[in-house]
Design a protein around this motif. Sequence first.
Motif, PDB file in Angstrom:
ATOM      1  N   UNK A 159      -4.331  -2.639  -3.518  1.00  0.00           N
ATOM      2  CA  UNK A 159      -4.322  -1.913  -4.815  1.00  0.00           C
ATOM      3  C   UNK A 159      -3.849  -0.658  -4.608  1.00  0.00           C
ATOM      4  N   UNK A 160      -3.653  -0.211  -3.057  1.00  0.00           N
ATOM      5  CA  UNK A 160      -3.572   1.242  -2.900  1.00  0.00           C
ATOM      6  C   UNK A 160      -2.722   1.454  -1.462  1.00  0.00           C
ATOM      7  N   UNK A 161      -1.526   1.987  -1.426  1.00  0.00           N
ATOM      8  CA  UNK A 161      -1.034   1.851  -0.050  1.00  0.00           C
ATOM      9  C   UNK A 161      -0.465   3.748   0.208  1.00  0.00           C
ATOM     10  N   UNK A 162      -0.621   4.120   1.468  1.00  0.00           N
ATOM     11  CA  UNK A 162      -0.058   5.398   1.808  1.00  0.00           C
ATOM     12  C   UNK A 162       0.676   5.164   3.178  1.00  0.00           C
ATOM     13  N   UNK A 163       1.395   6.138   3.447  1.00  0.00           N
ATOM     14  CA  UNK A 163       2.032   6.217   4.792  1.00  0.00           C
ATOM     15  C   UNK A 163       2.010   7.218   5.601  1.00  0.00           C
ATOM     16  N   UNK A 164       2.853   7.172   6.544  1.00  0.00           N
ATOM     17  CA  UNK A 164       3.072   8.494   7.431  1.00  0.00           C
ATOM     18  C   UNK A 164       4.079   9.119   6.654  1.00  0.00           C
ATOM     19  N   UNK A 165       4.196  10.690   6.929  1.00  0.00           N
ATOM     20  CA  UNK A 165       4.784  11.659   5.982  1.00  0.00           C
ATOM     21  C   UNK A 165       5.505  12.731   7.159  1.00  0.00           C
ATOM     22  N   UNK A 166       6.632  13.089   6.657  1.00  0.00           N
ATOM     23  CA  UNK A 166       7.582  14.224   7.112  1.00  0.00           C
ATOM     24  C   UNK A 166       7.226  15.327   6.685  1.00  0.00           C
ATOM     25  N   UNK A 167       7.178  16.599   7.365  1.00  0.00           N
ATOM     26  CA  UNK A 167       6.928  17.943   6.549  1.00  0.00           C
ATOM     27  C   UNK A 167       8.324  18.605   6.831  1.00  0.00           C
ATOM     28  N   UNK A 168       8.634  19.176   5.555  1.00  0.00           N
ATOM     29  CA  UNK A 168      10.091  19.696   5.674  1.00  0.00           C
ATOM     30  C   UNK A 168       9.866  21.267   4.981  1.00  0.00           C
ATOM     31  N   UNK A 169      10.776  22.159   5.299  1.00  0.00           N
ATOM     32  CA  UNK A 169      10.591  23.688   4.719  1.00  0.00           C
ATOM     33  C   UNK A 169      11.620  23.610   3.754  1.00  0.00           C
ATOM     34  N   UNK A 170      11.769  24.817   3.308  1.00  0.00           N
ATOM     35  CA  UNK A 170      12.593  25.129   1.961  1.00  0.00           C
ATOM     36  C   UNK A 170      14.138  24.664   2.164  1.00  0.00           C
ATOM     37  N   UNK A 171      14.328  24.904   3.360  1.00  0.00           N
ATOM     38  CA  UNK A 171      15.872  24.352   4.020  1.00  0.00           C
ATOM     39  C   UNK A 171      16.076  22.858   4.243  1.00  0.00           C
ATOM     40  N   UNK A 172      15.056  22.260   3.956  1.00  0.00           N
ATOM     41  CA  UNK A 172      14.961  20.549   4.391  1.00  0.00           C
ATOM     42  C   UNK A 172      15.110  20.207   5.694  1.00  0.00           C
ATOM     43  N   UNK A 200      -7.294  14.497   3.447  1.00  0.00           N
ATOM     44  CA  UNK A 200      -6.437  13.752   2.641  1.00  0.00           C
ATOM     45  C   UNK A 200      -5.602  12.774   3.406  1.00  0.00           C
ATOM     46  N   UNK A 201      -5.689  11.741   2.724  1.00  0.00           N
ATOM     47  CA  UNK A 201      -4.693  10.546   3.256  1.00  0.00           C
ATOM     48  C   UNK A 201      -3.258  10.783   2.985  1.00  0.00           C
ATOM     49  N   UNK A 202      -2.672  11.899   3.583  1.00  0.00           N
ATOM     50  CA  UNK A 202      -1.313  12.087   2.968  1.00  0.00           C
ATOM     51  C   UNK A 202      -0.924  11.681   1.637  1.00  0.00           C
ATOM     52  N   UNK A 203      -1.631  12.841   0.749  1.00  0.00           N
ATOM     53  CA  UNK A 203      -1.371  12.432  -0.634  1.00  0.00           C
ATOM     54  C   UNK A 203      -0.141  12.435  -1.340  1.00  0.00           C
ATOM     55  N   UNK A 204       0.893  12.980  -0.792  1.00  0.00           N
ATOM     56  CA  UNK A 204       2.306  12.970  -1.333  1.00  0.00           C
ATOM     57  C   UNK A 204       2.867  11.310  -1.204  1.00  0.00           C
ATOM     58  N   UNK A 205       2.346  10.539  -0.692  1.00  0.00           N
ATOM     59  CA  UNK A 205       2.657   9.156  -0.121  1.00  0.00           C
ATOM     60  C   UNK A 205       2.044   8.178  -1.113  1.00  0.00           C
ATOM     61  N   UNK A 206       0.851   8.420  -1.971  1.00  0.00           N
ATOM     62  CA  UNK A 206       0.097   7.306  -2.194  1.00  0.00           C
ATOM     63  C   UNK A 206       0.968   6.570  -3.238  1.00  0.00           C
ATOM     64  N   UNK A 207       0.796   5.365  -3.371  1.00  0.00           N
ATOM     65  CA  UNK A 207       1.395   4.241  -3.951  1.00  0.00           C
ATOM     66  C   UNK A 207       0.317   3.198  -4.710  1.00  0.00           C
ATOM     67  N   UNK A 208       0.241   3.102  -5.867  1.00  0.00           N
ATOM     68  CA  UNK A 208      -0.830   2.190  -6.446  1.00  0.00           C
ATOM     69  C   UNK A 208      -0.634   1.488  -7.578  1.00  0.00           C
ATOM     70  N   UNK A 209      -1.368   0.474  -7.875  1.00  0.00           N
ATOM     71  CA  UNK A 209      -1.245  -0.164  -8.916  1.00  0.00           C
ATOM     72  C   UNK A 209      -1.802   0.586 -10.432  1.00  0.00           C
ATOM     73  N   UNK A 255     -14.820   1.610  -6.317  1.00  0.00           N
ATOM     74  CA  UNK A 255     -14.235   0.553  -6.745  1.00  0.00           C
ATOM     75  C   UNK A 255     -14.080  -0.610  -5.773  1.00  0.00           C
ATOM     76  N   UNK A 256     -14.260  -0.158  -4.366  1.00  0.00           N
ATOM     77  CA  UNK A 256     -14.063  -1.346  -3.386  1.00  0.00           C
ATOM     78  C   UNK A 256     -12.521  -1.833  -3.524  1.00  0.00           C
ATOM     79  N   UNK A 257     -11.647  -0.638  -3.701  1.00  0.00           N
ATOM     80  CA  UNK A 257     -10.095  -0.890  -3.642  1.00  0.00           C
ATOM     81  C   UNK A 257      -9.733  -1.251  -2.092  1.00  0.00           C
ATOM     82  N   UNK A 258      -8.797  -2.071  -1.985  1.00  0.00           N
ATOM     83  CA  UNK A 258      -8.169  -2.405  -0.805  1.00  0.00           C
ATOM     84  C   UNK A 258      -7.197  -1.237  -0.418  1.00  0.00           C
ATOM     85  N   UNK A 259      -7.173  -0.507   0.527  1.00  0.00           N
ATOM     86  CA  UNK A 259      -6.207   0.446   0.952  1.00  0.00           C
ATOM     87  C   UNK A 259      -5.382  -0.204   2.139  1.00  0.00           C
TER      88      UNK A 259
END
Length: 310
Positions: free
Chosen positions: A120-133, A165-174, A203-207
């Motif tokens: 129901x829910x997935x998250x991933x690794x994340x890259x951090x970028x600055x204002x200049x990408x 936090x589980x890399x909040x910007x990456x969250x993807x869910x149903x 809710x016992x959701x699968x992550x």
Amino acid sequence: MKNTPLVSVIVISYNSSKYIIHTLESIRRQTYGNIELIISDDGSKDDTVEVAARWLEDNKGAFTATRLVVAEKNGGLPANCQRGFNASTGDYIKLIAADDILMPRCIESFMNTLQANNADFAYSAVEIIDEHNKVVGGDTSFYPSFFGTLTTKRKKEVFARYAEFLNTPTWFYTRALIEKVGGYETSYRILEDHILLMRVLQLDAKLVYVDQPLVQYRVHSHSSIAAHNKILLQELKRSRHEERWVHLNKWSIKNLLFMADDYLHYLFAPSKFRKFLYLTRTINPAFWMKLFIKNKANTPGVLKIKKMFG
């Protein structure tokens, strides 16, 4: 991929005119074809809405559907998330701030992962970028190597003790999952992710975790979080009592140590008593336990510490 159901990518914007085109272009470049693009603006005072509207007009053929939703006045991050969610129709949801970037295979990778694992829910690794990408950092979460292997009961306990936090910007869910938890908690102004995850765990959701960076998270001085640090601290304090600690056994010595460490952190972090905070942490085993857990190298010593304190 088994099939290509509709995915709603919801861009959450507020005074985002400087970066929103970068965000929208990253969505346009997705390898996944069936995308509904929703832009939900929280009453921006700059020209974010005008910039977004022009871009949508120029690129409306790139998506299954598009929609721009604009609030008359600023209502806060959770309310903006809920507004975008209400405007969407997809069976899968990807929220993204209007200054972050989706990697080209982001949606495709998340869809493959959820379907392959019946999750129901997935998250991933994340890259951090600055204002200049420029990439200035990477995945800092210790959960991929520790949290992801726990039972749902243990996940709730660990997150209630230490709300990493589980890399909040990456969250993807149903969509169904968000409907089950009642949507986003709009009584908060900033803290949408912390509350949502705790309720999802109930809710016992699968992550599931995708071990590659699928999102670039932008850090800059004009972000909404940076501008409202005091409010954030107040909401963290509230959520600690209302959402996290209610799930802990108050008679457990380990839990009491975590609660004491957590309380002192938010009590003294914004004040001149930082030195006192550091002193309390040096005599608090919970703090050292966090350091060991954060070490991703599963050496025998680290595994022993995790087993003792996890």
